[in-house]
Motif scaffolding. Sequence first.
Motif, PDB file in Angstrom:
ATOM      1  N   SER A  60       0.661  -0.980   0.092  1.00  0.00           N
ATOM      2  CA  SER A  60      -0.029  -0.160   0.097  1.00  0.00           C
ATOM      3  C   SER A  60       0.889   1.245   0.003  1.00  0.00           C
ATOM      4  CB  SER A  60      -1.070   0.052   1.274  1.00  0.00           C
ATOM      5  OG  SER A  60      -0.144  -0.002   2.492  1.00  0.00           O
ATOM      6  N   ARG A  61       2.128   1.237   0.216  1.00  0.00           N
ATOM      7  CA  ARG A  61       3.086   2.215   0.038  1.00  0.00           C
ATOM      8  C   ARG A  61       4.309   2.071  -1.080  1.00  0.00           C
ATOM      9  NH1 ARG A  61       2.161   5.312   4.804  1.00  0.00           N
ATOM     10  NH2 ARG A  61       0.436   4.525   5.753  1.00  0.00           N
ATOM     11  N   PRO A  62       4.583   3.149  -1.713  1.00  0.00           N
ATOM     12  CA  PRO A  62       4.232   4.553  -1.378  1.00  0.00           C
ATOM     13  C   PRO A  62       3.000   4.599  -1.828  1.00  0.00           C
ATOM     14  CG  PRO A  62       5.710   4.305  -3.162  1.00  0.00           C
ATOM     15  CD  PRO A  62       5.630   3.000  -2.676  1.00  0.00           C
ATOM     16  N   TYR A  63       2.240   5.774  -1.015  1.00  0.00           N
ATOM     17  CA  TYR A  63       0.801   6.061  -1.469  1.00  0.00           C
ATOM     18  C   TYR A  63       0.795   6.586  -2.656  1.00  0.00           C
ATOM     19  CZ  TYR A  63       1.632  11.089  -0.844  1.00  0.00           C
ATOM     20  OH  TYR A  63       2.217  12.310  -0.850  1.00  0.00           O
ATOM     21  N   TRP A  64       1.721   7.204  -3.433  1.00  0.00           N
ATOM     22  CA  TRP A  64       1.692   7.713  -4.779  1.00  0.00           C
ATOM     23  C   TRP A  64       1.996   6.869  -5.973  1.00  0.00           C
ATOM     24  CZ3 TRP A  64       6.600   7.258  -6.235  1.00  0.00           C
ATOM     25  CH2 TRP A  64       7.454   7.350  -5.172  1.00  0.00           C
ATOM     26  N   GLY A  65       2.233   5.476  -5.350  1.00  0.00           N
ATOM     27  CA  GLY A  65       3.037   4.578  -6.350  1.00  0.00           C
ATOM     28  C   GLY A  65       2.136   4.261  -7.555  1.00  0.00           C
ATOM     29  N   TYR A  66       0.767   4.101  -7.399  1.00  0.00           N
ATOM     30  CA  TYR A  66       0.093   3.877  -8.765  1.00  0.00           C
ATOM     31  C   TYR A  66      -0.048   5.079  -9.570  1.00  0.00           C
ATOM     32  CZ  TYR A  66      -3.496   1.751 -11.973  1.00  0.00           C
ATOM     33  OH  TYR A  66      -3.894   1.469 -12.824  1.00  0.00           O
ATOM     34  N   ARG A  67      -0.143   6.324  -8.879  1.00  0.00           N
ATOM     35  CA  ARG A  67      -0.401   7.556  -9.753  1.00  0.00           C
ATOM     36  C   ARG A  67       1.034   7.540 -10.627  1.00  0.00           C
ATOM     37  NH1 ARG A  67      -0.928  13.496  -7.221  1.00  0.00           N
ATOM     38  NH2 ARG A  67      -1.462  14.571  -9.196  1.00  0.00           N
ATOM     39  N   PHE A  68       2.063   7.422 -10.010  1.00  0.00           N
ATOM     40  CA  PHE A  68       3.370   7.407 -10.579  1.00  0.00           C
ATOM     41  C   PHE A  68       3.602   6.630 -11.841  1.00  0.00           C
ATOM     42  CE2 PHE A  68       7.884   6.167 -11.243  1.00  0.00           C
ATOM     43  CZ  PHE A  68       8.458   7.290 -11.621  1.00  0.00           C
ATOM     44  N   THR A  69       3.248   5.191 -11.451  1.00  0.00           N
ATOM     45  CA  THR A  69       3.400   4.154 -12.564  1.00  0.00           C
ATOM     46  C   THR A  69       2.322   4.038 -13.612  1.00  0.00           C
ATOM     47  OG1 THR A  69       2.183   2.343 -11.173  1.00  0.00           O
ATOM     48  CG2 THR A  69       4.677   2.411 -10.622  1.00  0.00           C
ATOM     49  N   GLN A  70       1.194   4.242 -13.390  1.00  0.00           N
ATOM     50  CA  GLN A  70       0.214   4.526 -14.405  1.00  0.00           C
ATOM     51  C   GLN A  70       0.513   5.831 -15.168  1.00  0.00           C
ATOM     52  OE1 GLN A  70      -1.424   1.862 -15.365  1.00  0.00           O
ATOM     53  NE2 GLN A  70      -2.971   2.627 -16.749  1.00  0.00           N
ATOM     54  N   GLY A  71       0.780   6.951 -14.625  1.00  0.00           N
ATOM     55  CA  GLY A  71       1.159   7.949 -15.411  1.00  0.00           C
ATOM     56  C   GLY A  71       2.363   7.818 -16.301  1.00  0.00           C
ATOM     57  N   LEU A  72       3.267   7.022 -15.874  1.00  0.00           N
ATOM     58  CA  LEU A  72       4.683   6.807 -16.629  1.00  0.00           C
ATOM     59  C   LEU A  72       3.810   5.637 -17.859  1.00  0.00           C
ATOM     60  CD1 LEU A  72       7.477   7.118 -16.856  1.00  0.00           C
ATOM     61  CD2 LEU A  72       7.648   4.792 -15.328  1.00  0.00           C
ATOM     62  N   HIS A  73       3.145   4.664 -17.439  1.00  0.00           N
ATOM     63  CA  HIS A  73       2.625   3.663 -18.574  1.00  0.00           C
ATOM     64  C   HIS A  73       1.942   4.438 -19.585  1.00  0.00           C
ATOM     65  CE1 HIS A  73       0.780   0.228 -20.007  1.00  0.00           C
ATOM     66  NE2 HIS A  73      -0.369   0.722 -20.157  1.00  0.00           N
ATOM     67  N   VAL A  74       1.053   5.497 -19.581  1.00  0.00           N
ATOM     68  CA  VAL A  74       0.463   6.006 -20.366  1.00  0.00           C
ATOM     69  C   VAL A  74       1.293   6.948 -21.068  1.00  0.00           C
ATOM     70  CG1 VAL A  74      -1.472   7.852 -21.060  1.00  0.00           C
ATOM     71  CG2 VAL A  74      -1.974   5.697 -19.343  1.00  0.00           C
ATOM     72  N   ALA A  75       2.178   7.811 -20.437  1.00  0.00           N
ATOM     73  CA  ALA A  75       3.153   8.843 -21.214  1.00  0.00           C
ATOM     74  C   ALA A  75       3.989   7.966 -22.075  1.00  0.00           C
ATOM     75  CB  ALA A  75       3.881   9.513 -19.977  1.00  0.00           C
ATOM     76  N   SER A  76       4.539   6.735 -21.558  1.00  0.00           N
ATOM     77  CA  SER A  76       5.332   6.058 -22.514  1.00  0.00           C
ATOM     78  C   SER A  76       4.708   5.443 -23.629  1.00  0.00           C
ATOM     79  CB  SER A  76       6.427   5.045 -21.562  1.00  0.00           C
ATOM     80  OG  SER A  76       5.325   4.081 -20.827  1.00  0.00           O
ATOM     81  N   GLY A  77       3.465   5.031 -23.419  1.00  0.00           N
ATOM     82  CA  GLY A  77       2.754   4.330 -24.514  1.00  0.00           C
ATOM     83  C   GLY A  77       2.410   5.413 -25.506  1.00  0.00           C
ATOM     84  N   ILE A  78       2.102   6.690 -25.289  1.00  0.00           N
ATOM     85  CA  ILE A  78       2.004   7.676 -26.035  1.00  0.00           C
ATOM     86  C   ILE A  78       3.269   8.251 -26.905  1.00  0.00           C
ATOM     87  CG2 ILE A  78       1.314  10.081 -26.210  1.00  0.00           C
ATOM     88  CD1 ILE A  78      -1.008   9.676 -24.370  1.00  0.00           C
ATOM     89  N   ALA A  79       4.294   8.209 -26.074  1.00  0.00           N
ATOM     90  CA  ALA A  79       5.578   8.639 -26.759  1.00  0.00           C
ATOM     91  C   ALA A  79       5.974   7.582 -27.656  1.00  0.00           C
ATOM     92  CB  ALA A  79       6.889   9.004 -25.547  1.00  0.00           C
ATOM     93  N   ALA A  80       5.477   6.423 -27.413  1.00  0.00           N
ATOM     94  CA  ALA A  80       5.988   5.261 -28.410  1.00  0.00           C
ATOM     95  C   ALA A  80       5.502   5.471 -29.709  1.00  0.00           C
ATOM     96  CB  ALA A  80       5.633   4.019 -27.764  1.00  0.00           C
ATOM     97  N   ILE A  81       3.882   6.168 -29.886  1.00  0.00           N
ATOM     98  CA  ILE A  81       3.406   6.142 -31.070  1.00  0.00           C
ATOM     99  C   ILE A  81       4.187   6.937 -32.122  1.00  0.00           C
ATOM    100  CG2 ILE A  81       1.431   7.310 -32.152  1.00  0.00           C
ATOM    101  CD1 ILE A  81      -0.177   6.437 -29.669  1.00  0.00           C
ATOM    102  N   PRO A  82       4.745   8.137 -32.055  1.00  0.00           N
ATOM    103  CA  PRO A  82       5.618   8.562 -32.918  1.00  0.00           C
ATOM    104  C   PRO A  82       6.853   7.893 -33.438  1.00  0.00           C
ATOM    105  CG  PRO A  82       5.662  10.054 -31.092  1.00  0.00           C
ATOM    106  CD  PRO A  82       4.400   9.001 -30.878  1.00  0.00           C
ATOM    107  N   LEU A  83       7.208   7.280 -32.332  1.00  0.00           N
ATOM    108  CA  LEU A  83       8.450   6.453 -32.414  1.00  0.00           C
ATOM    109  C   LEU A  83       8.345   5.218 -33.409  1.00  0.00           C
ATOM    110  CD1 LEU A  83      10.022   6.606 -28.764  1.00  0.00           C
ATOM    111  CD2 LEU A  83      11.398   7.531 -30.813  1.00  0.00           C
ATOM    112  N   LEU A  84       7.156   4.520 -32.994  1.00  0.00           N
ATOM    113  CA  LEU A  84       6.805   3.376 -33.998  1.00  0.00           C
ATOM    114  C   LEU A  84       6.458   3.883 -35.260  1.00  0.00           C
ATOM    115  CD1 LEU A  84       6.194   0.432 -34.287  1.00  0.00           C
ATOM    116  CD2 LEU A  84       3.695   0.796 -33.394  1.00  0.00           C
ATOM    117  N   LEU A  85       5.901   4.883 -35.593  1.00  0.00           N
ATOM    118  CA  LEU A  85       5.682   5.323 -37.063  1.00  0.00           C
ATOM    119  C   LEU A  85       6.989   5.722 -37.652  1.00  0.00           C
ATOM    120  CD1 LEU A  85       2.486   7.611 -36.591  1.00  0.00           C
ATOM    121  CD2 LEU A  85       2.572   5.109 -37.221  1.00  0.00           C
ATOM    122  N   ALA A  86       7.878   6.453 -37.001  1.00  0.00           N
ATOM    123  CA  ALA A  86       9.268   6.650 -37.505  1.00  0.00           C
ATOM    124  C   ALA A  86       9.908   5.640 -37.559  1.00  0.00           C
ATOM    125  CB  ALA A  86       9.980   7.627 -36.601  1.00  0.00           C
TER     126      ALA A  86
END
Length: 381
Positions: A60-86
């Motif tokens: 259950s700790r760190p209390y902000w853990g899911y916020r960090f990892t899921q934000g990183l998940h979506v951010a890395s997935g969106i960043a991967a879209i132009p990389l994949l197209l290139a």
Amino acid sequence: MRFTLPSGPPVTFKARLHDARTATAIGRWLGLAMAVCFATGVLSHYLQHPPGWLADSLPSRPYWGYRFTQGLHVASGIAAIPLLLAKLWAVYPRLFAWPPVRSVLHALERISVAVLVAAGLFELFTGLLNTFQWYPWPFNFVPVHYAVAWLLLGSLLLHVAVQWPKIRDHFTLRSPGTLALPEADGPDRRQLLLGVTAAVGAVTLATVGQSVTALGPLELFGPRSPAHGPQGLPVNRTAAAARVSEASLADWQLTVDGPRPYSLTLEELRAMPQHDVTLPIACVEGWSKSAHWTGVRVRDLLERAGGGPGARARVVSLEAAGAYRVMEMGRLYAQDPLTLLALRLNGEVLSLDHGYPARIIAPNRPGVLQTKWVGRLEVAW
């Protein structure tokens, strides 16, 4: 009539930058983005759907853990879209290689690449549509997205293993394969890579503000703004969608089941010791925001019902239907002093859309498991 293959490729390409150095340079960053997206996605999946043997070990700790990892998940997935197209732009002339199949091994390699490309496009674009909560397909997104992620990982590892000699020869500016390329192509390649970098940075900065509060003013294309919503917090599932109304809550009581079962009215809950916590709501779509919550500790309710320090909790919502109507909470979550049956949000009584009269708020927890409209709390072992 006898059919024979043409003597040469059907299409020829004269552009100079469709080479191994360009593909390798882009592929390094694409591979990193895919790896981060995969690791954080698997973590999110197990937090949402933990097997029985893992339920009591999820922290259950760190209390902000899911916020960090899921934000990183979506951010890395969106960043991967132009990389994949290139990356696809750099290598697509190989689709027209001639002859199309030179051997059994070559055929298998081409099939593996087809699987890799198809899985990559599927994961990134269905994931992007998930951030908008738009599902224009007949299958259940969560299990299919999870299964294809493993298919993508396997095909990516196979691709790297097969192509490793070429990757190694073009991995850096001083690698032998890179040094053998025409020196005149260097400036154009650098400009191309700078353009790809700018595109990745632009889409990331324009969307990551939904989970990074400091970058909120830059959020131009994020599907959900955490700054908008009743009581200062967005709502994914409304009371109307859950078929919960004020009329249906007229005689509401919380039922707590265990060795010593009991029931509480809303007034009795409010008369119990109240605790204040500041915790984020973090959703699988990538948005998150911290809020101030007031309510009764879940562990106190379980203890009163006869649940000891090792007790889990099962929470049942009043919503009529839904994949998360019944939620299981492992021991570490149930016994954490930050886990509340919340009655107030940001100093106000919960609105109906935020789960009135009572909802769960717990640290390091996916938003779909922060159950609203709680009607029943059970001691589980």
